[in-house]
Scaffold this motif. Structure first.
Motif, PDB file in Angstrom:
ATOM      1  N   ARG A  14       7.037  -9.229 -10.657  1.00 56.28           N
ATOM      2  CA  ARG A  14       6.751  -8.411  -9.495  1.00 56.28           C
ATOM      3  C   ARG A  14       5.332  -8.666  -9.042  1.00 56.28           C
ATOM      4  NH1 ARG A  14       7.241  -2.652 -10.888  1.00 56.28           N
ATOM      5  NH2 ARG A  14       5.049  -2.821 -11.298  1.00 56.28           N
ATOM      6  N   LEU A  15       5.122  -8.700  -7.738  1.00 63.50           N
ATOM      7  CA  LEU A  15       3.837  -9.104  -7.218  1.00 63.50           C
ATOM      8  C   LEU A  15       2.891  -7.935  -7.141  1.00 63.50           C
ATOM      9  CD1 LEU A  15       4.815 -11.578  -4.411  1.00 63.50           C
ATOM     10  CD2 LEU A  15       4.210 -12.010  -6.765  1.00 63.50           C
ATOM     11  N   GLU A  16       2.461  -7.444  -8.286  1.00 63.88           N
ATOM     12  CA  GLU A  16       1.449  -6.396  -8.277  1.00 63.88           C
ATOM     13  C   GLU A  16       0.169  -6.920  -7.661  1.00 63.88           C
ATOM     14  OE1 GLU A  16       1.522  -3.307  -9.084  1.00 63.88           O
ATOM     15  OE2 GLU A  16       3.519  -3.173  -9.890  1.00 63.88           O
ATOM     16  N   SER A  17      -0.057  -8.227  -7.806  1.00 65.57           N
ATOM     17  CA  SER A  17      -1.288  -8.799  -7.268  1.00 65.57           C
ATOM     18  C   SER A  17      -1.312  -8.722  -5.754  1.00 65.57           C
ATOM     19  CB  SER A  17      -1.421 -10.253  -7.700  1.00 65.57           C
ATOM     20  OG  SER A  17      -0.303 -10.998  -7.261  1.00 65.57           O
ATOM     21  N   LEU A  18      -0.132  -8.558  -5.106  1.00 61.46           N
ATOM     22  CA  LEU A  18      -0.076  -8.460  -3.664  1.00 61.46           C
ATOM     23  C   LEU A  18      -0.239  -7.030  -3.180  1.00 61.46           C
ATOM     24  CD1 LEU A  18       2.901 -10.877  -2.998  1.00 61.46           C
ATOM     25  CD2 LEU A  18       0.480 -11.353  -2.761  1.00 61.46           C
ATOM     26  N   LYS A  52      10.740  -8.497   8.929  1.00 67.50           N
ATOM     27  CA  LYS A  52      11.201  -9.821   9.333  1.00 67.50           C
ATOM     28  C   LYS A  52      10.058 -10.738   9.743  1.00 67.50           C
ATOM     29  CE  LYS A  52      14.311 -12.131  12.584  1.00 67.50           C
ATOM     30  NZ  LYS A  52      15.302 -11.936  13.688  1.00 67.50           N
ATOM     31  N   ASP A  53       9.079 -10.205  10.474  1.00 68.74           N
ATOM     32  CA  ASP A  53       8.049 -11.051  11.073  1.00 68.74           C
ATOM     33  C   ASP A  53       6.756 -11.128  10.268  1.00 68.74           C
ATOM     34  OD1 ASP A  53       9.861 -11.342  13.122  1.00 68.74           O
ATOM     35  OD2 ASP A  53       8.903  -9.861  14.435  1.00 68.74           O
ATOM     36  N   CYS A  54       6.517 -10.154   9.380  1.00 67.56           N
ATOM     37  CA  CYS A  54       5.192 -10.064   8.751  1.00 67.56           C
ATOM     38  C   CYS A  54       5.202 -10.237   7.237  1.00 67.56           C
ATOM     39  CB  CYS A  54       4.538  -8.711   9.075  1.00 67.56           C
ATOM     40  SG  CYS A  54       4.489  -8.313  10.830  1.00 67.56           S
ATOM     41  N   MET A  55       6.351 -10.074   6.599  1.00 64.07           N
ATOM     42  CA  MET A  55       6.381 -10.016   5.140  1.00 64.07           C
ATOM     43  C   MET A  55       6.928 -11.298   4.529  1.00 64.07           C
ATOM     44  SD  MET A  55       5.237  -7.066   4.165  1.00 64.07           S
ATOM     45  CE  MET A  55       4.695  -5.616   5.064  1.00 64.07           C
ATOM     46  N   HIS A  56       6.294 -11.730   3.475  1.00 66.54           N
ATOM     47  CA  HIS A  56       6.853 -12.799   2.646  1.00 66.54           C
ATOM     48  C   HIS A  56       8.035 -12.222   1.868  1.00 66.54           C
ATOM     49  CE1 HIS A  56       7.157 -15.674  -0.698  1.00 66.54           C
ATOM     50  NE2 HIS A  56       6.548 -16.522   0.089  1.00 66.54           N
ATOM     51  N   PRO A  57       9.062 -13.025   1.602  1.00 67.05           N
ATOM     52  CA  PRO A  57      10.214 -12.483   0.858  1.00 67.05           C
ATOM     53  C   PRO A  57       9.842 -11.808  -0.456  1.00 67.05           C
ATOM     54  CG  PRO A  57      10.762 -14.625   1.772  1.00 67.05           C
ATOM     55  CD  PRO A  57       9.311 -14.398   2.063  1.00 67.05           C
ATOM     56  N   LEU A  58       8.808 -12.303  -1.140  1.00 64.30           N
ATOM     57  CA  LEU A  58       8.423 -11.682  -2.405  1.00 64.30           C
ATOM     58  C   LEU A  58       7.770 -10.323  -2.187  1.00 64.30           C
ATOM     59  CD1 LEU A  58       7.111 -14.731  -4.435  1.00 64.30           C
ATOM     60  CD2 LEU A  58       9.329 -13.618  -4.531  1.00 64.30           C
ATOM     61  N   HIS A  59       7.104 -10.136  -1.031  1.00 64.07           N
ATOM     62  CA  HIS A  59       6.607  -8.803  -0.700  1.00 64.07           C
ATOM     63  C   HIS A  59       7.773  -7.825  -0.600  1.00 64.07           C
ATOM     64  CE1 HIS A  59       2.865 -10.809   0.833  1.00 64.07           C
ATOM     65  NE2 HIS A  59       2.329  -9.712   0.337  1.00 64.07           N
ATOM     66  N   VAL A  60       8.835  -8.258   0.065  1.00 64.52           N
ATOM     67  CA  VAL A  60       9.979  -7.374   0.292  1.00 64.52           C
ATOM     68  C   VAL A  60      10.713  -7.103  -1.020  1.00 64.52           C
ATOM     69  CG1 VAL A  60      12.050  -7.026   1.685  1.00 64.52           C
ATOM     70  CG2 VAL A  60      10.154  -8.374   2.603  1.00 64.52           C
ATOM     71  N   PRO A 106      -0.334  -8.247   5.112  1.00 60.69           N
ATOM     72  CA  PRO A 106       0.994  -7.749   4.717  1.00 60.69           C
ATOM     73  C   PRO A 106       0.959  -6.773   3.556  1.00 60.69           C
ATOM     74  CG  PRO A 106       0.687 -10.036   4.034  1.00 60.69           C
ATOM     75  CD  PRO A 106      -0.461  -9.703   4.916  1.00 60.69           C
ATOM     76  N   ALA A 107       0.039  -6.964   2.586  1.00 59.64           N
ATOM     77  CA  ALA A 107      -0.017  -6.041   1.453  1.00 59.64           C
ATOM     78  C   ALA A 107      -0.446  -4.647   1.914  1.00 59.64           C
ATOM     79  CB  ALA A 107      -0.986  -6.565   0.397  1.00 59.64           C
ATOM     80  N   ALA A 108      -1.406  -4.593   2.824  1.00 60.00           N
ATOM     81  CA  ALA A 108      -1.836  -3.300   3.362  1.00 60.00           C
ATOM     82  C   ALA A 108      -0.713  -2.655   4.172  1.00 60.00           C
ATOM     83  CB  ALA A 108      -3.079  -3.480   4.227  1.00 60.00           C
ATOM     84  N   ALA A 109       0.035  -3.450   4.933  1.00 62.67           N
ATOM     85  CA  ALA A 109       1.162  -2.910   5.694  1.00 62.67           C
ATOM     86  C   ALA A 109       2.225  -2.340   4.776  1.00 62.67           C
ATOM     87  CB  ALA A 109       1.752  -4.007   6.585  1.00 62.67           C
ATOM     88  N   LEU A 110       2.427  -2.985   3.635  1.00 64.25           N
ATOM     89  CA  LEU A 110       3.400  -2.489   2.669  1.00 64.25           C
ATOM     90  C   LEU A 110       3.035  -1.092   2.193  1.00 64.25           C
ATOM     91  CD1 LEU A 110       5.912  -3.769   1.135  1.00 64.25           C
ATOM     92  CD2 LEU A 110       4.334  -4.080  -0.754  1.00 64.25           C
ATOM     93  N   GLU A 111       1.754  -0.898   1.881  1.00 63.45           N
ATOM     94  CA  GLU A 111       1.314   0.383   1.325  1.00 63.45           C
ATOM     95  C   GLU A 111       1.121   1.460   2.384  1.00 63.45           C
ATOM     96  OE1 GLU A 111       1.132   0.821  -1.807  1.00 63.45           O
ATOM     97  OE2 GLU A 111       1.177  -1.230  -2.546  1.00 63.45           O
ATOM     98  N   ALA A 112       0.600   1.088   3.539  1.00 61.78           N
ATOM     99  CA  ALA A 112       0.178   2.085   4.535  1.00 61.78           C
ATOM    100  C   ALA A 112       1.178   2.291   5.661  1.00 61.78           C
ATOM    101  CB  ALA A 112      -1.179   1.685   5.126  1.00 61.78           C
ATOM    102  N   VAL A 113       2.239   1.489   5.733  1.00 59.70           N
ATOM    103  CA  VAL A 113       3.245   1.663   6.788  1.00 59.70           C
ATOM    104  C   VAL A 113       4.643   1.783   6.189  1.00 59.70           C
ATOM    105  CG1 VAL A 113       4.245   0.689   8.892  1.00 59.70           C
ATOM    106  CG2 VAL A 113       1.807   0.412   8.453  1.00 59.70           C
TER     107      VAL A 113
END
Length: 474
Positions: free
Chosen positions: A174-178, A345-353, A314-321
């Motif tokens: 899991r990408l905790e580093s992201l 679809k437009d902003c996230m790497h598949p591993l982020h998702v 993208p990492a900030a978008a994951l946490e804050a949106v």
């Protein structure tokens, strides 16, 4: 070293790296001792050129580490033919030496040599040296002490490692580093989590300037005016040393969509003093509040500006949106789902998702704690509220061939079993159900009976298609 030369020539010329190298010799007389025995005696012979010492220094100790390891390896292959007392003497000399005297593979070779002895002949030696296998070499430790780490989040803690693979069967991490460090958002977290480090309080002059900026944002009626406000807000955040408190006072989310669009384009908090949390602060103070109350399609300008910053962070978008909006207490609605689908679809790497789905469905409560302003915390819960729009979001994720972890799939299977009756006539639930069993059939086979019962509960024209997927022809 002359006694070594005939034996070394023999070993170097022999193509066999094991006992076969010792079974043949230039001297084929049956009465001659095996070459391995001669090697062992030579290794244990004292060094005549060195002064007497206690214990006596033997030739084995004068060899470089590579030759020591190779000699022990050759002896191990012929251990049954050798004198157990001499083997025990050589191996014990290595294993009982102080730490650092012999390299790891030399000590490992001595242990392997002892393993060839019967239990009654094997001495009791410590096993602590095996821990050195996982230690970096000394030169790397010295270099690490002098160098600033390139990847400061490493090593990962145990929670960042997944015990199982992803849908393809490959091992995954899991990408905790992201992810964004939530410890850097002390004022935006739940009460009870100690701030680290504490942000300085705002001075009176900063408070007055923030209150003035709030009025200027409300009155901004042109692009130039909004740009100037964005510049002033940026400067105030940096000067105060507590950008979150400044944004909480200014409340820029109260501006209209056109002003927020300009602020998103010009409010850049990426300086070193922000410690990497600037993008999340911008998203949580401008984008998230607008989306939390969204009841109809958002303006294209606002969405375009939001997507631009989400692509860059993208990492900030994951946490804050993504996390705050999905965990909305009232559940996800259609306009919000449309925005999140575009972000995924437009902003996230598949591993982020993949990491997002895993944390959302299988993570602990701490992992699902979103980043948000204190004023908006009451709108965000800790548990998922399953709505038709949330099924649409997950349907979109699956259609992008996002690989889900096994634990995520198990949670989705369990959810389908619980929600099948509630959404039995929902086409959106049916579409998600069909997509899920189509994309993840290999991992779902062990849950086929549960999924069949859930499919039989539904009552849409998709029911038959789902059952066909669950009952493939043999």
């Amino acid at each position: 070293m002359e006694p070594w030369l005939p034996l070394l020539r023999h070993l170097l010329a022999s193509p066999a790296p094991n006992a076969a190298a010792f079974s043949s010799s230039s001297n084929n007389s049956p009465s001659s001792a095996p070459p391995a025995a001669g090697l062992l005696r030579t290794l244990l012979s004292p060094v005549p050129t060195l002064p007497a010492s206690e214990p006596t220094t033997v030739l084995f100790q004068t060899l470089p580490p590579l030759l020591q390891s190779q000699a022990l390896s050759f002896l191990s292959s012929s251990a049954p033919l050798l004198d157990a007392i001499q083997i025990r003497s050589l191996a014990s000399r290595v294993l009982s030496a102080p730490p650092g005297r012999y390299q790891f593979w030399v000590r490992q070779g001595a242990r392997h040599l002892l393993d060839g002895l019967p239990d009654k002949d094997a001495p009791d030696v410590p096993w602590e040296f095996t821990e050195e296998f996982h230690e970096p070499p000394p030169w790397l430790k010295e270099e690490a002490a002098r160098t600033r780490p390139v990847l400061p989040w490493l090593p990962l803690d145990c929670r960042s490692m997944m015990p199982s693979g992803v849908c393809s069967g490959a091992d995954g991490v899991r990408l905790e580093s992201l992810e964004l460090e939530q410890d850097e958002f002390p004022a935006m977290q739940e009460v009870g989590r100690p701030p680290s480090p504490p942000a300085p309080p705002l001075g009176d002059s900063v408070v007055h300037r923030a209150q003035a900026l709030q009025k200027e944002i409300e009155l901004a009626d042109s692009v130039l005016g909004a740009q100037q406000v964005a510049k002033d807000l940026h400067d105030l955040c940096l000067e105060s040393g507590n950008a979150e408190a400044v944004l909480r006072l200014v409340q820029p989310w109260g501006a209209d969509d056109d002003t927020v669009r300009v602020l998103l384009s010009h409010l850049v908090l990426e300086e070193d003093g922000m410690r990497g949390k600037g993008a999340a602060l911008v998203l949580s103070s401008l984008v998230l509040p607008k989306l939390l109350g969204l009841q109809r399609a958002a303006s294209s300008g606002l969405i375009s500006a939001a997507l631009d910053i989400c692509k860059r962070h993208p990492a900030a978008a994951l946490e804050a949106v993504l996390f705050p909006l999905v965990l909305r207490k009232e559940g996800l609605n259609v306009p919000q789902c449309d925005v999140l689908t575009r972000i995924v679809k437009d902003c996230m790497h598949p591993l982020h998702v993949t990491a997002f789905c895993h944390r959302l469905l299988s993570g602990e409560e701490e992992e699902r704690r979103p980043v948000c302003m204190r004023q908006h915390r009451e709108n965000i819960g800790g548990d998922l509220v399953w709505t038709e729009s949330l099924f649409v979001l997950f349907n979109g994720i699956l259609n992008q061939d996002i690989r889900l972890t096994p634990s995520t799939i198990e949670k989705l299977v369990s959810m389908i079993g619980r929600m099948a009756m509630k959404f039995r006539k929902s086409l959106k639930f049916g579409n998600f159900f069909l997509c899920f069993v189509s994309k993840c059939w290999h991992e779902c086979k062990i849950h086929r009976l549960l999924l069949e019962r859930a499919a039989e509960t539904t009552d849409t024209f998709l029911t038959k298609a789902i059952l066909v997927k669950l009952r493939p022809k043999s």
